[in-house]
Write a protein that holds these residues in place. Sequence first.
Motif, PDB file in Angstrom:
ATOM      1  N   VAL A 101       0.866  -1.170   0.000  1.00  0.00           N
ATOM      2  CA  VAL A 101       0.000   0.000   0.000  1.00  0.00           C
ATOM      3  C   VAL A 101       0.907   1.225   0.000  1.00  0.00           C
ATOM      4  O   VAL A 101       1.672   1.430   0.937  1.00  0.00           O
ATOM      5  CB  VAL A 101      -0.918   0.024   1.237  1.00  0.00           C
ATOM      6  CG1 VAL A 101      -1.756   1.300   1.249  1.00  0.00           C
ATOM      7  CG2 VAL A 101      -1.823  -1.196   1.249  1.00  0.00           C
ATOM      8  N   GLY A 102       0.824   2.012  -1.073  1.00  0.00           N
ATOM      9  CA  GLY A 102       1.668   3.203  -1.148  1.00  0.00           C
ATOM     10  C   GLY A 102       0.865   4.470  -0.947  1.00  0.00           C
ATOM     11  O   GLY A 102       1.336   5.416  -0.335  1.00  0.00           O
ATOM     12  N   CYS A 123      -6.199  -1.419  -3.914  1.00  0.00           N
ATOM     13  CA  CYS A 123      -6.735  -0.469  -2.928  1.00  0.00           C
ATOM     14  C   CYS A 123      -8.022   0.168  -3.417  1.00  0.00           C
ATOM     15  O   CYS A 123      -8.678   0.885  -2.678  1.00  0.00           O
ATOM     16  CB  CYS A 123      -5.706   0.611  -2.598  1.00  0.00           C
ATOM     17  SG  CYS A 123      -5.493   1.861  -3.879  1.00  0.00           S
ATOM     18  N   MET A 124      -8.366  -0.053  -4.693  1.00  0.00           N
ATOM     19  CA  MET A 124      -9.554   0.597  -5.247  1.00  0.00           C
ATOM     20  C   MET A 124     -10.671  -0.398  -5.522  1.00  0.00           C
ATOM     21  O   MET A 124     -11.664  -0.060  -6.168  1.00  0.00           O
ATOM     22  CB  MET A 124      -9.204   1.332  -6.541  1.00  0.00           C
ATOM     23  CG  MET A 124      -8.186   2.440  -6.351  1.00  0.00           C
ATOM     24  SD  MET A 124      -8.733   3.705  -5.197  1.00  0.00           S
ATOM     25  CE  MET A 124      -9.752   4.708  -6.250  1.00  0.00           C
ATOM     26  N   MET A 125     -10.504  -1.617  -5.071  1.00  0.00           N
ATOM     27  CA  MET A 125     -11.544  -2.626  -5.245  1.00  0.00           C
ATOM     28  C   MET A 125     -11.905  -3.147  -3.865  1.00  0.00           C
ATOM     29  O   MET A 125     -11.026  -3.488  -3.073  1.00  0.00           O
ATOM     30  CB  MET A 125     -11.028  -3.770  -6.125  1.00  0.00           C
ATOM     31  CG  MET A 125     -12.049  -4.881  -6.322  1.00  0.00           C
ATOM     32  SD  MET A 125     -11.350  -6.227  -7.320  1.00  0.00           S
ATOM     33  CE  MET A 125     -12.400  -6.141  -8.736  1.00  0.00           C
ATOM     34  N   LEU A 126     -13.194  -3.184  -3.570  1.00  0.00           N
ATOM     35  CA  LEU A 126     -13.611  -3.783  -2.308  1.00  0.00           C
ATOM     36  C   LEU A 126     -13.386  -5.289  -2.383  1.00  0.00           C
ATOM     37  O   LEU A 126     -13.607  -5.905  -3.428  1.00  0.00           O
ATOM     38  CB  LEU A 126     -15.083  -3.480  -2.051  1.00  0.00           C
ATOM     39  CG  LEU A 126     -15.405  -1.997  -1.810  1.00  0.00           C
ATOM     40  CD1 LEU A 126     -16.908  -1.803  -1.694  1.00  0.00           C
ATOM     41  CD2 LEU A 126     -14.682  -1.463  -0.585  1.00  0.00           C
ATOM     42  N   ALA A 127     -12.981  -5.862  -1.275  1.00  0.00           N
ATOM     43  CA  ALA A 127     -12.770  -7.311  -1.252  1.00  0.00           C
ATOM     44  C   ALA A 127     -14.037  -8.034  -1.680  1.00  0.00           C
ATOM     45  O   ALA A 127     -13.990  -9.030  -2.413  1.00  0.00           O
ATOM     46  CB  ALA A 127     -12.340  -7.744   0.149  1.00  0.00           C
ATOM     47  N   ALA A 128     -15.188  -7.494  -1.255  1.00  0.00           N
ATOM     48  CA  ALA A 128     -16.462  -8.155  -1.583  1.00  0.00           C
ATOM     49  C   ALA A 128     -16.682  -8.225  -3.092  1.00  0.00           C
ATOM     50  O   ALA A 128     -17.331  -9.148  -3.589  1.00  0.00           O
ATOM     51  CB  ALA A 128     -17.614  -7.406  -0.915  1.00  0.00           C
ATOM     52  N   ASP A 129     -16.150  -7.247  -3.809  1.00  0.00           N
ATOM     53  CA  ASP A 129     -16.301  -7.240  -5.262  1.00  0.00           C
ATOM     54  C   ASP A 129     -15.390  -8.248  -5.937  1.00  0.00           C
ATOM     55  O   ASP A 129     -15.489  -8.460  -7.146  1.00  0.00           O
ATOM     56  CB  ASP A 129     -16.010  -5.841  -5.817  1.00  0.00           C
ATOM     57  CG  ASP A 129     -17.231  -4.943  -5.725  1.00  0.00           C
ATOM     58  OD1 ASP A 129     -18.355  -5.475  -5.765  1.00  0.00           O
ATOM     59  OD2 ASP A 129     -17.047  -3.714  -5.598  1.00  0.00           O
ATOM     60  N   ALA A 130     -14.470  -8.814  -5.181  1.00  0.00           N
ATOM     61  CA  ALA A 130     -13.560  -9.800  -5.761  1.00  0.00           C
ATOM     62  C   ALA A 130     -14.058 -11.227  -5.537  1.00  0.00           C
ATOM     63  O   ALA A 130     -13.418 -12.185  -5.982  1.00  0.00           O
ATOM     64  CB  ALA A 130     -12.162  -9.625  -5.173  1.00  0.00           C
ATOM     65  N   ARG A 131     -15.207 -11.364  -4.848  1.00  0.00           N
ATOM     66  CA  ARG A 131     -15.761 -12.709  -4.633  1.00  0.00           C
ATOM     67  C   ARG A 131     -16.113 -13.318  -5.985  1.00  0.00           C
ATOM     68  O   ARG A 131     -16.650 -12.644  -6.862  1.00  0.00           O
ATOM     69  CB  ARG A 131     -17.017 -12.636  -3.762  1.00  0.00           C
ATOM     70  CG  ARG A 131     -16.739 -12.231  -2.324  1.00  0.00           C
ATOM     71  CD  ARG A 131     -18.017 -12.031  -1.551  1.00  0.00           C
ATOM     72  NE  ARG A 131     -18.857 -11.022  -2.180  1.00  0.00           N
ATOM     73  CZ  ARG A 131     -20.121 -10.791  -1.860  1.00  0.00           C
ATOM     74  NH1 ARG A 131     -20.713 -11.509  -0.920  1.00  0.00           N
ATOM     75  NH2 ARG A 131     -20.811  -9.860  -2.473  1.00  0.00           N
ATOM     76  N   GLY A 132     -15.812 -14.597  -6.126  1.00  0.00           N
ATOM     77  CA  GLY A 132     -16.153 -15.291  -7.362  1.00  0.00           C
ATOM     78  C   GLY A 132     -15.221 -14.977  -8.520  1.00  0.00           C
ATOM     79  O   GLY A 132     -15.455 -15.396  -9.638  1.00  0.00           O
TER      80      GLY A 132
END
Lengths: 224, 759
Positions: A101-102, A123-132
């Motif tokens: 993280v910079g 840092c610009m993507m919510l973890a929840a949006d990375a599901r699947g």
Amino acid sequence: MDQEQNGRSFVVTRRSFIKGAGAGVAGAAVVGGSAAIDSNTEAEAQGGGQRIGPGPVRMTLNINGVNRTVEVEPRTTLINVLRGVGHRPLSPDQALTGSKVGCDRGSCGACTVMVDGKAVYGCMMLAADARGRKILTVEGLSQTGKLTAIQQQMVEKDGYQCGFCTPGFVMSLTALMRRKANPTLDEVKMAVSGNTCRCGTYPRIFEAALAAAKMNAAPARKGA
Amino acid sequence: MQQKTKKIKSVVVENGFEKEVEIEVPVGPPASWGDPKALRLLGKRNTRPDGPDKVTGRARYASDVILPGMCYGRFVMSPYPAAKIKSIDLGPAERINGVKAAVLLLQPGADVLYHGQPVAAIAAITPEIAEDAIRAVRVEYETRPHVVDLVKATNPNAPKVRSDVPSNVQYPGGSTKGDVDGALKSAAAMIHETYEAQTRLHCCLETHGHTVKWDGDKLTVWASTQFVTGVRDEFARDTGGPQNVTVITEHMGGGFGSKFGRGTEGIAVAQLAKKANAPVKFLLSRAEEQLANYRGPGVRAEIKLGASADGTLTVGDVKVWNNGGASNANSPLDQGFYIIEPQARRVQRWGVLTNTGGTAALRAPGHPQAAVIWDMALDALAAKLNMDPLEFRKKNHNDPVRVAEWDLGAKVIGWNRRQRTPGSAAGTRKRGVGMGSATWGGGGSKSADCTIEIKPDGKVRAYSAVQDLGVGVRLYVQSIPAEELGLQLADVEPIIGHSTFGPGKGSGGSTTTASVAPAIKMSAVQAREQLAIVAAKKLGAKPEEIEVVPRGRFQVKGSPARGLAWKELCALLPPSGIKAKGDWNEASDLQASGVRGCTFVEVEVDTETGKVTVIKALGVQDCGFVLNRLQAENQVTGGIIQGIGTAILEDRRMDNVTGRMLNPNFEDYKLCGSFESGGVNITLDPPYRTLGPEERGIATIIFDNPTGKVSGIGEPAIIGVQSAVANAIFNAIGVHVKEQPATPDRVLAALASLKGGRA
């Protein structure tokens, strides 16, 4: 600028809105359905987002080919989850701290990972949006211990100094070369235009990328 | 003739027990790095041993340490540039679920002197909750008038930054040499200009901070620092002594002069971890990093410069204002010139107080500012004289190494492609060539230890407490013993960045390499001497008859058949092996202070948009004995790129009305990116060629100044870059951007001033 050209996905605006709007409260988040790969923006446009939270929620992420379950607040970014942040985070031995993280707001690219084959600011993507989705981090590139062409050439050309930005550059260039094995200098510059090297080693990173491209172009060698 | 001997420490086995003893060895020839041509490893373009760790993400930084139950720290910062704190209520923050500790860093009644000054700190189980908590803290401020602009602060009616001093214009100083007023009257050509070099931020990609863990009274600190043992000594204030603190810095993400002490964040993290009864990671957020303290101070100077008709720089009359924030700041311009000295000169200097926070060393502190101001003045005067700026400099300076570097740089960049008259190129995209120069110390001193350990299985480890800021310290910690012992690089394991490895060295002033490398060399020499004794005993020879040949073979000079392979030799060592630690008294002759360096740049200025593009840049830098050419060249590359950013992008901007920093981030505080950095790396080897007119890229030459001694070059590499870009722009468009950096709006304003418009 064309988002595709830059190789970064379109989660930027939405996440900054959600993260900012969560000020002061552990905000719930409207996120894309876990199975609705690549259709988040569409789902949202139709008002079909799924509400999760407030408070920590369990989620499973596919990281470097392995499913990991964590319990984090919906506002938690992908990079923070990868790096071991959360209420029930990845254990210290599972956490992946290669990506850094910079700036934490999509300027420096130290957090660059690949999601479904595209370079993304973690840092610009919510973890929840990375599901699947399939998340690939720098640790996932050389699991057999053999460096990829990009990694090898970064070492050869001394394409770093402090090394803090290096994993991000490696991921941006990996995403580029998986799209195009033998890019031009301008394509290399474009691919890393979202990455900052404060030590100022860009000329050596370019040199490394073009050398890796040559390795890729040689018929006997395998891709980045 | 009686041979001179000296005593060195070694380990022997006596009655089955190991014992440290002093052994006598013959005094060899004085320490020397040796003939560069005869060396196998040093001076070559070798890659660093930790490279694979960096490209795979295995390299561990302070920000990467994860400990069970760890909390995350954040600052509560003042939103005002000038205020008195009336009250602070941490209660609402402490009541948030997940907040584990809150501490005050300023007490009620204290003065706040700049926007972003830390007031309190919070630790919570996630960084997100810590951010909620800092917003919940209630601080009542009584605001005061402020001043953030350097020029406005010098107005007698400006708000006073500090209540304890009568004026913001402080720290006066100056000197005079010769008849300045007389020389000003008789000068054949003169300039009278005001220039300003901007205030910059360090922008280390890894922010300041630490991850800490208490075990009773003992404290372990993973620090992102330029000074492992210095940070240890600061944390020792919390632990009852340095013996209770361990500081670890395996890797760190950039310092550039800003990471010597533990800072307010270090004071806070130790308290937070104690109070939370949990490990705490407190790496500053980007906004905290940009706001909280560290800036490279801006410099403003009013300069009168005069020359005789033959180009002799006869006189300089200089006034210098350094923007020190709440305290003093310095630059080499305080002496009234930079490198090129007028015959008669006068300087008056001040440190000006502003509500802009503290300053810190920033890569060659004060030098790039002094250089860009002085070099712009020199080129302006050369233009008045209708003289080639290089010839003008040579007329007034005769250091042979510097002149040779200038000549080489001019040849490689294609100096004759510059506009003979500044601004004379046709068309809207105008090319220009410019130059700048550096002067630096870079010598070493007795400071860091290095211990070399050799085990009976043949393994070699070299330990030093010193940290690596990215220059490639591990490579020379590895390659110096490998060269000395006849081994390959991979045969030596370099282990650095740990406060228990003996005295360390702060990485400042480009002195690390010149301090650490000689210490390692002497340890390696001593290890070789100890091994020679062991080999001599086995081979029935005298230690001074033993020579080392590649692959670590120790053999009798003149009869190579009588020898021991590395493994055979090491098998003769006591079970715990041997340890060698060199003596600085013999090492000091391996380093020297005093390097030059210069930069040449070709730019293209789009006179319709004001955009400046660097077409090519060349750094020529001497560093005495070259330990590793690849890393030395990389230091110069990095200096050029940071310098380009300084010249055209980087600018800490303050808002006069609110007194707040407008760009505490990376979106508006612009750093060089891939499109500003001028193209690929160009590696040059002798005989050096002239770069082609359309060739683009960044070229570096480590200038061969065969002193036989090591000097550091991290800092000089940046000094002349802003100068070179500023003067290349002048050469292209015929007018200087006197207020730096040369952003498009300022380039257009400068062009407008040329046409008689308002600048």
